[in-house]
Design a protein around this motif. Structure first.
Motif, PDB file in Angstrom:
ATOM      1  N   ALA A   1     -15.698  11.321  -0.611  1.00 49.02           N
ATOM      2  CA  ALA A   1     -14.501  11.783   0.106  1.00 49.02           C
ATOM      3  C   ALA A   1     -13.918  10.718   1.017  1.00 49.02           C
ATOM      4  N   GLU A   2     -14.736   9.760   1.456  1.00 48.95           N
ATOM      5  CA  GLU A   2     -14.227   8.721   2.361  1.00 48.95           C
ATOM      6  C   GLU A   2     -13.193   7.824   1.685  1.00 48.95           C
ATOM      7  N   LEU A   3     -13.107   7.902   0.360  1.00 46.52           N
ATOM      8  CA  LEU A   3     -12.110   7.088  -0.344  1.00 46.52           C
ATOM      9  C   LEU A   3     -10.689   7.584  -0.071  1.00 46.52           C
ATOM     10  N   VAL A   4     -10.534   8.851   0.276  1.00 48.10           N
ATOM     11  CA  VAL A   4      -9.196   9.380   0.586  1.00 48.10           C
ATOM     12  C   VAL A   4      -8.592   8.646   1.788  1.00 48.10           C
ATOM     13  N   PRO A   5      -9.238   8.631   2.961  1.00 48.75           N
ATOM     14  CA  PRO A   5      -8.643   7.878   4.073  1.00 48.75           C
ATOM     15  C   PRO A   5      -8.606   6.373   3.805  1.00 48.75           C
ATOM     16  N   ARG A   6      -9.534   5.853   3.018  1.00 59.34           N
ATOM     17  CA  ARG A   6      -9.554   4.421   2.743  1.00 59.34           C
ATOM     18  C   ARG A   6      -8.320   3.997   1.938  1.00 59.34           C
ATOM     19  N   VAL A   7      -7.941   4.812   0.958  1.00 56.18           N
ATOM     20  CA  VAL A   7      -6.750   4.502   0.158  1.00 56.18           C
ATOM     21  C   VAL A   7      -5.498   4.581   1.020  1.00 56.18           C
ATOM     22  N   LEU A   8      -5.405   5.611   1.854  1.00 51.57           N
ATOM     23  CA  LEU A   8      -4.242   5.739   2.727  1.00 51.57           C
ATOM     24  C   LEU A   8      -4.128   4.553   3.683  1.00 51.57           C
ATOM     25  N   GLU A   9      -5.262   4.120   4.222  1.00 48.73           N
ATOM     26  CA  GLU A   9      -5.258   2.964   5.129  1.00 48.73           C
ATOM     27  C   GLU A   9      -4.815   1.700   4.394  1.00 48.73           C
ATOM     28  N   ALA A  10      -5.271   1.542   3.156  1.00 53.04           N
ATOM     29  CA  ALA A  10      -4.907   0.356   2.384  1.00 53.04           C
ATOM     30  C   ALA A  10      -3.412   0.331   2.074  1.00 53.04           C
ATOM     31  N   LEU A  11      -2.840   1.482   1.738  1.00 50.20           N
ATOM     32  CA  LEU A  11      -1.402   1.547   1.467  1.00 50.20           C
ATOM     33  C   LEU A  11      -0.601   1.254   2.734  1.00 50.20           C
ATOM     34  N   ARG A  12      -1.055   1.776   3.866  1.00 50.91           N
ATOM     35  CA  ARG A  12      -0.383   1.455   5.134  1.00 50.91           C
ATOM     36  C   ARG A  12      -0.447  -0.039   5.411  1.00 50.91           C
ATOM     37  N   GLY A  13      -1.572  -0.642   5.045  1.00 56.32           N
ATOM     38  CA  GLY A  13      -1.787  -2.046   5.356  1.00 56.32           C
ATOM     39  C   GLY A  13      -0.802  -2.984   4.685  1.00 56.32           C
TER      40      GLY A  13
ATOM     41  N   ASP B   1       0.539  13.002   6.078  1.00 56.50           N
ATOM     42  CA  ASP B   1       1.384  11.946   6.640  1.00 56.50           C
ATOM     43  C   ASP B   1       0.690  10.615   6.374  1.00 56.50           C
ATOM     44  N   SER B   2       1.117   9.932   5.319  1.00 55.01           N
ATOM     45  CA  SER B   2       0.424   8.731   4.862  1.00 55.01           C
ATOM     46  C   SER B   2       0.536   7.573   5.835  1.00 55.01           C
ATOM     47  N   LEU B   3       1.520   7.608   6.722  1.00 55.31           N
ATOM     48  CA  LEU B   3       1.722   6.500   7.650  1.00 55.31           C
ATOM     49  C   LEU B   3       1.070   6.723   9.007  1.00 55.31           C
ATOM     50  N   HIS B   4       0.541   7.905   9.235  1.00 52.63           N
ATOM     51  CA  HIS B   4      -0.082   8.196  10.521  1.00 52.63           C
ATOM     52  C   HIS B   4      -1.508   7.644  10.538  1.00 52.63           C
ATOM     53  N   PRO B   5      -1.913   6.951  11.587  1.00 52.69           N
ATOM     54  CA  PRO B   5      -3.245   6.322  11.590  1.00 52.69           C
ATOM     55  C   PRO B   5      -4.399   7.304  11.489  1.00 52.69           C
TER      56      PRO B   5
ATOM     57  N   VAL C   1      10.531   6.467   6.218  1.00 50.55           N
ATOM     58  CA  VAL C   1       9.491   7.428   5.840  1.00 50.55           C
ATOM     59  C   VAL C   1       8.741   7.911   7.082  1.00 50.55           C
ATOM     60  N   ARG C   2       8.517   7.024   8.035  1.00 52.73           N
ATOM     61  CA  ARG C   2       7.861   7.453   9.272  1.00 52.73           C
ATOM     62  C   ARG C   2       8.714   8.510   9.997  1.00 52.73           C
ATOM     63  N   ALA C   3      10.022   8.294  10.024  1.00 53.69           N
ATOM     64  CA  ALA C   3      10.914   9.272  10.670  1.00 53.69           C
ATOM     65  C   ALA C   3      10.894  10.597   9.916  1.00 53.69           C
ATOM     66  N   PHE C   4      10.919  10.525   8.566  1.00 56.17           N
ATOM     67  CA  PHE C   4      10.857  11.756   7.773  1.00 56.17           C
ATOM     68  C   PHE C   4       9.546  12.490   8.024  1.00 56.17           C
ATOM     69  N   ASN C   5       8.436  11.749   7.996  1.00 53.35           N
ATOM     70  CA  ASN C   5       7.128  12.378   8.168  1.00 53.35           C
ATOM     71  C   ASN C   5       6.994  13.040   9.536  1.00 53.35           C
ATOM     72  N   GLU C   6       7.536  12.395  10.556  1.00 50.23           N
ATOM     73  CA  GLU C   6       7.498  12.979  11.897  1.00 50.23           C
ATOM     74  C   GLU C   6       8.259  14.308  11.926  1.00 50.23           C
ATOM     75  N   THR C   7       9.434  14.306  11.326  1.00 48.54           N
ATOM     76  CA  THR C   7      10.242  15.523  11.283  1.00 48.54           C
ATOM     77  C   THR C   7       9.546  16.615  10.489  1.00 48.54           C
ATOM     78  N   TRP C   8       8.986  16.232   9.333  1.00 49.55           N
ATOM     79  CA  TRP C   8       8.334  17.217   8.460  1.00 49.55           C
ATOM     80  C   TRP C   8       7.123  17.830   9.146  1.00 49.55           C
ATOM     81  N   PHE C   9       6.338  17.009   9.821  1.00 48.59           N
ATOM     82  CA  PHE C   9       5.140  17.512  10.485  1.00 48.59           C
ATOM     83  C   PHE C   9       5.520  18.448  11.635  1.00 48.59           C
ATOM     84  N   ARG C  10       6.499  18.057  12.442  1.00 47.82           N
ATOM     85  CA  ARG C  10       6.895  18.880  13.588  1.00 47.82           C
ATOM     86  C   ARG C  10       7.580  20.171  13.147  1.00 47.82           C
ATOM     87  N   LYS C  11       8.246  20.129  12.006  1.00 48.64           N
ATOM     88  CA  LYS C  11       8.945  21.313  11.507  1.00 48.64           C
ATOM     89  C   LYS C  11       7.976  22.407  11.064  1.00 48.64           C
TER      90      LYS C  11
END
Length: 439
Positions: free
Chosen positions: A322-334, A209-213, A266-276
């Motif tokens: 490996a820390e670059l994975v969350p760093r990239v996701l945070e940057a895209l969210r930003g 979930d790329s938009l989840h903090p 996308v946030r709504a889709f991700n929420e549904t996908w994760f809960r499903k």
């Protein structure tokens, strides 16, 4: 970006050789089914070779190998081999790529941490080089042919046109996959589980979930289902354990408004996908198509991005970065860049291909609408971080990296160039990708 080129479809090896022999410098590139996300198979104002006529498929069930033409799709190979009790040694996220394209991009799949990339399973290939001559290349042959083989594997079609290849297959007893699914509330938990499971699962992939903090996600892992597992679950497929009939289940609308994919949707889709997804499920039987090629089940799925389209940012970094994975996701969210399809995988050992993408560690792929303000400037900055960590971008998915970024992140480039000069001394084979990054 679309370009104009002349498309040729040679009906014989002789026609292909003549086409290459008569070509001028930088005027040719072979094209498979066009699933590269960038300009790898484009040759503006030049010539594109469609190898669809090279469509032979010959299964050797005794040796456990298949010989297939360079223009044969993996979809066509699967239709032959699965009912006979075999599977591809490596499959990317779509079956709609050609054998030649799979080798030229040295594609990887959900099992790289165990079995490497596609080229690692190729025993022999036939290549029409830049002089129009046929070469037989083997990875374990004499040194010159082996070096040429590994320059071609991952070489993005720039050493010649692959007309045929023989590769090993994986024996299977059923056409189903036994899948374990786990939900993880944080990216740290997800990545730790992936590392822990490297030795226990042949196939492993995570949706993030790329938009989840906290970067939550769903991890799916598995292996080919045995006959015993089929019996235990009283599956209706016991009547035909190797049944295989993939098909597209739906089609995206012909037109979707450009703003449909945004942070809110996308946030709504991700929420549904994760809960499903189940919090924890063991041994679910899934068909080959939904597990390996989910987007192939939706025709024209790329339309959901609207007329502006999308790009995929896929990078690989070693374990120590490996820390670059969350760093990239945070940057895209930003910058408000929503990615509803964000995939994380583990990589195992690299092979001998100088331009082959995978190496030990992590790969993250994020599909992002191309119209997001500031996206390209951000990706340029992220490129620097990827390169500084010893990582690289995937040439088959790239549409915008600079020549400096590419040349910095592929240390085997000089070796590859020497082989390319030997295979194509007239520099006949080129592409828009090659010109953009200085190949």
């Amino acid at each position: 970006m679309p370009v104009k080129a002349t498309v040729w479809r040679p009906a014989s090896l002789e026609q292909l050789q003549q086409l290459v022999y008569q070509a001028r410098q930088g005027s040719l590139i072979a094209r498979g089914l066009g699933r590269s996300y960038g300009d790898a198979a484009q040759c503006a104002e030049g010539n594109v070779i469609d190898l669809g006529g090279f469509d032979r498929i010959e299964l050797d069930p005794v040796q456990g190998t298949v010989t297939a033409g360079g223009g044969v799709s993996l979809a066509s190979v699967l239709r032959v081999i699965v009912p006979a009790g075999f599977f591809l040694p490596v499959t990317p996220g779509t079956r709609n790529v050609t054998v030649g394209g799979a080798i030229a991009a040295d594609v990887h799949g959900k099992n790289h941490h165990v079995e490497g990339s596609f080229a690692s399973h190729v025993r022999q290939l036939q290549l029409v080089d830049g002089n129009g001559e046929m070469r037989t290349l083997q990875p374990d042959g004499e040194a010159e042919a082996a070096d040429a083989f590994w320059a071609t594997a991952g070489g993005m079609g720039l050493t010649g046109a692959i007309t045929e290849a023989t590769f090993t297959l994986l024996p299977i007893r059923t056409s189903l996959i036994s899948v374990d699914t786990d939900r993880h509330g944080t990216l740290d938990s997800l990545m730790a589980a992936m590392v822990e499971g490297d030795a226990r699962y042949r196939y492993s992939v995570a949706w993030v979930d790329s938009l989840h903090p906290r970067g939550r996600g769903v991890l799916t892992r598995g292996d080919h289902t045995s006959l015993e597992q089929l019996q235990e679950q009283a599956s209706a497929q016991m009547a035909d354990p190797l049944a295989y009939d993939p098909r597209a289940l739906a089609s995206a609308p012909a037109f979707l408004p450009g703003g449909l994919l945004n942070t809110w949707t996308v946030r709504a889709f991700n929420e549904t996908w994760f809960r499903k997804a189940p919090a924890h499920r063991i041994g679910e039987l899934q068909a080959i198509g939904p597990f390996f090629h989910p987007l192939d089940g939706v025709a024209d799925w790329n339309r959901i991005y609207g007329p502006a389209g999308f790009l995929q940012y896929q990078f690989a970094v070693p374990d120590e970065a490996a820390e670059l994975v969350p760093r990239v996701l945070e940057a895209l969210r930003g910058i408000g860049a929503p990615s509803f399809l964000t995939v994380l995988k583990r990589f195992g050992s690299a092979n001998a291909g100088p331009l082959s993408f995978p190496g030990p560690g992590w790969t993250l792929a994020a599909d992002v609408p191309a119209a997001v303000p500031g996206l390209f400037e951000l990706l340029d900055r992220l490129d620097e971080q990827v390169a500084a960590s010893g990582g690289r971008l995937y040439l088959a998915k790239d549409s915008r990296q600079s020549a400096a970024m590419f040349q910095r992140s592929y240390p085997g480039l000089d070796d590859w160039r020497r082989q390319r000069t030997r295979l194509d001394p007239r520099s006949v084979f080129s592409s828009d990708l090659a010109r953009r990054i200085g190949l």
